[in-house]
Design a protein around this motif. Structure first.
Motif, PDB file in Angstrom:
ATOM      1  N   ILE A  31      83.835  -2.766  58.955  1.00 24.62           N
ATOM      2  CA  ILE A  31      83.928  -4.211  58.748  1.00 24.62           C
ATOM      3  C   ILE A  31      82.902  -4.937  59.613  1.00 24.62           C
ATOM      4  CG2 ILE A  31      85.375  -6.237  59.230  1.00 24.62           C
ATOM      5  CD1 ILE A  31      87.751  -4.665  58.194  1.00 24.62           C
ATOM      6  N   ASP A  39      84.116 -11.171  61.463  1.00 24.62           N
ATOM      7  CA  ASP A  39      85.014 -10.332  60.678  1.00 24.62           C
ATOM      8  C   ASP A  39      85.517  -9.156  61.513  1.00 24.62           C
ATOM      9  OD1 ASP A  39      85.283 -11.142  57.720  1.00 24.62           O
ATOM     10  OD2 ASP A  39      83.160 -11.412  58.089  1.00 24.62           O
ATOM     11  N   SER A 114      89.564  -9.540  56.254  1.00 22.43           N
ATOM     12  CA  SER A 114      89.273  -8.541  57.280  1.00 22.43           C
ATOM     13  C   SER A 114      90.485  -8.308  58.170  1.00 22.43           C
ATOM     14  CB  SER A 114      88.082  -9.011  58.133  1.00 22.43           C
ATOM     15  OG  SER A 114      86.917  -9.135  57.345  1.00 22.43           O
TER      16      SER A 114
END
Length: 210
Positions: A31, A39, A114
């Protein structure tokens, strides 16, 4: 053993576990590299909240519940493994898709996605639940002081969110991100394979009753 000693012992044991490579590490690092630093930090927050959930369940006596109802633990393993396989499929499917990274593209919905992905990855691993429950059962006294009841979830959050914040900051730096963009397809496929392997292992062991 004083409450402070018990607290530090539990936090030290959980810190070692948090730093061990696993699906959570794969998710947060990916991520951070593929989306943005913000995020990655949102994912770290999700890991911290997941850790708090585990600590609360452990304090509530989850070990006794799982030992009494073995089918529940096996069901958790199958469900958790299936979720990891699903995440692996999504990573593999998107391996060839080009991306544009940068903090500017992270809106509230992206950050929420996320956070949610990381939180669900954390809580989908029943082995982590057992680790928490085992450590708490081994180190906590029979009657848990009220101070520990409040201090442990805070300490667990600091461990989980703190470690994955370090991971997010490291993997969102320019050099790791440049390497990721240059080899995105193969890195995503490797991440997907690792995640799928962990998921399949959970599902098969659950179905086999182990």
């Amino acid at each position: 053993m004083s409450s402070t000693s018990i607290f530090l012992s539990i936090i030290a044991a959980l810190s070692i576990g948090a730093m061990s490579p696993g699906p959570s590490f794969v998710v947060v690092s990916r991520i951070a590299m593929s989306r943005s630093r913000l995020d990655g930090l949102a994912a770290a927050l999700g890991m911290g909240i997941g850790g708090v959930a585990f600590s609360v369940l452990a304090l509530a006596g989850l070990t006794a519940l799982l030992s009494q109802f073995e089918w529940l633990y096996l069901a958790l393993k199958v469900a958790g493994g299936a979720y990891l396989v699903y995440i692996a499929f999504r990573i593999w499917r998107g391996a060839r898709e080009p991306i544009h990274v940068g903090d500017a593209v992270s809106d509230h919905r992206a950050l929420a996605r996320s956070f949610t992905t990381a939180l669900l990855t954390q809580v989908s691993n029943p082995k982590t639940i057992v680790v928490y429950a085992s450590i708490f059962a081994a180190l906590l006294p029979k009657t848990v002081p009220l101070g520990l009841v409040f201090a442990l979830p805070i300490g667990v959050f600091a461990v989980e969110a703190g470690w994955y914040t370090v991971v997010a900051l490291a993997f969102s730096a320019k050099h790791p991100r440049r390497l990721y963009l240059a080899s995105k397809t193969w890195i995503d496929r490797l991440a997907g394979t690792v995640m799928a392997g962990l998921g399949v292992q959970l599902v098969t062991s659950g179905l086999a009753g182990r």
